[in-house]
Design a protein around this motif. Structure first.
Motif, short mmCIF file in Angstrom:
data_model
loop_
_atom_site.label_atom_id
_atom_site.label_comp_id
_atom_site.label_asym_id
_atom_site.label_seq_id
_atom_site.Cartn_x
_atom_site.Cartn_y
_atom_site.Cartn_z
N GLU A 305 -2.66 8.69 2.41
CA GLU A 305 -2.62 7.48 1.57
C GLU A 305 -1.27 6.79 1.63
O GLU A 305 -1.20 5.56 1.67
CB GLU A 305 -2.97 7.87 0.13
N GLU A 306 -0.20 7.55 1.63
CA GLU A 306 1.14 6.95 1.63
C GLU A 306 1.37 6.13 2.90
O GLU A 306 1.89 5.01 2.84
CB GLU A 306 2.20 8.05 1.51
N GLU A 307 0.98 6.67 4.04
CA GLU A 307 1.17 5.95 5.30
C GLU A 307 0.30 4.70 5.36
O GLU A 307 0.73 3.65 5.83
CB GLU A 307 0.87 6.85 6.49
N SER A 309 -0.79 2.89 2.86
CA SER A 309 -0.22 1.89 1.95
C SER A 309 1.00 1.21 2.55
O SER A 309 1.21 0.01 2.37
CB SER A 309 0.15 2.55 0.61
N ALA A 310 1.81 1.97 3.28
CA ALA A 310 3.03 1.42 3.87
C ALA A 310 2.72 0.52 5.06
O ALA A 310 3.31 -0.56 5.22
CB ALA A 310 3.96 2.55 4.29
#
Length: 380
Positions: A305-307, A309-310
């Motif tokens: 999810e973090e990647e 979103s970025a």
């Protein structure tokens, strides 16, 4: 609803009925919000936006929207009718199954099938007509992949097995490959050997989603736009907004909503994501066992999810329900964008114009609406 709301709803319903009677896909009203769930009844859209319909200018815009699509040539109208019928099929499937994930996957496959049918009917001026494979050919290749993947694999194990079968993306040039790279049948049947063909991340995404569903791994596709494609805004740069002066006369409140929503989809989607969505069945929907992981079809990686979103800011706010609701329509839009991109790169202006009208019908946020509203026909 108030008496005024009911009156405006009836006017909106009559307008939507004109779309339906003329076999024109209805995906929303220009400047409002897309009816992005192909399985939703248009009446749901109208009830949700009845406050917007209180402004007569909004209905006027929708009338102009319909007039543009009705003004097309017979060949384009036939193509639009096929998409309209496909939308009804998705809605019927959702009613029958009650499962949003299965309905989304069905809609994605139906869109690929329709795109494949249309592309195979086009004659390539360079003699690179799409390689034709039967449904039996496709089914045989799918079953071969299912046997290698095994039952209920993890996303990582599934991707590794598919890569061992040469399911992967490689850069290519439209001029030399024709339109084959768009088609799922290409990646299923032409991965190796002397007739080897390359494919788009879109075709790869649909192939992986189809095999994944057979082995118990539900993967929902969607085109994704990296921040670097549009100055950090994920495919919706300020410089690409629709010129809202075309809609002069709307109330300030309506214009404010439109400024926040009427953005152009990036014209050349290069990355497709598959969201891992193990909802199981309709009985499991309340539990919502979706895992926040995605497969990046272009890079061949499982990402978190973090990647996501970025790299893809536009998708940061997509929860499971929204991804399920919009996956099919976004897939259709992405496939049509690829057809336009391919024909543009190959200098085939007539084909570009025909597919542009399909894009307008499927995407009320399309930047091309600006040109369509200000000129009698789309200039290419």
């Amino acid at each position: 609803m108030t008496a005024v709301d009911r009156a405006m709803y009836r006017l909106g319903r009559r307008l939507v009925d004109r779309f339906i009677l003329n076999d024109i896909p209805f995906t929303g009203v220009l400047g409002l919000a897309a009816n992005a769930d192909l399985s939703a009844d248009p009446a749901t859209f109208l009830r949700t936006h009845v406050a917007d319909l209180n402004d007569p200018k909004v209905l006027g815009i929708a009338e102009r929207q319909l007039d543009v699509l009705l003004s097309t040539e017979e060949e384009v109208r036939e193509r639009l009718a096929k998409f309209a019928r496909a939308m009804r099929q998705v809605a019927e499937f959702r009613t029958r199954t009650g499962c949003p994930t299965s309905s989304a996957l069905y809609g994605c496959r139906l869109g690929m099938s329709l795109i494949t049918e249309e592309i195979r009917q086009e004659r390539d001026p360079l003699g690179l007509d799409p390689v034709e494979h039967t449904d039996e050919d496709d089914e045989r290749r799918i079953e071969e992949a299912v046997a290698i993947c095994g039952a209920n694999p993890t996303a990582e194990a599934f991707l590794e097995a598919m890569r061992s079968l040469k399911y992967k993306y490689e850069p290519f040039e439209w001029v030399y490959e024709g339109l084959d790279p768009i088609l799922m049948s290409t990646i299923l049947n032409c991965r190796t050997g002397p007739g080897r063909k390359k494919c788009t991340p879109a075709a790869l995404a649909l192939a992986l989603a189809t095999v994944g569903e057979r082995v118990g791994l539900k993967l929902l596709p969607m085109p994704a736009f990296a921040a670097s494609q549009s100055g950090g805004t994920g495919g919706k740069g300020v410089d690409q907004q629709l010129d809202l002066s075309l809609l002069e006369g709307l109330s300030d409140d309506a214009l404010l909503r439109m400024r926040s929503k009427t953005q152009a989809v990036a014209p050349e989607p290069s990355t497709w994501l598959l969201r891992v969505d193990n909802d199981g069945s309709a009985a499991d929907l309340e539990a919502d066992r979706c895992v926040n992981r995605w497969i990046d079809c272009k890079q061949g990686l499982v990402v978190g999810e973090e990647e996501v979103s970025a790299r893809f800011p536009d998708l940061a706010g997509y929860d499971v329900a929204r991804w399920r609701a919009e996956s099919a329509l976004k897939t259709w839009q992405g496939l049509v964008d690829l057809a336009i991109q391919a024909h543009t790169r190959r200098g085939e202006s007539d084909a570009v114009a025909n597919w542009l009208y399909v894009k307008l019908a499927l995407d009320v946020f399309a930047l091309e609406w600006e040109r369509a509203l200000t000129t009698p026909e789309i200039a290419v």
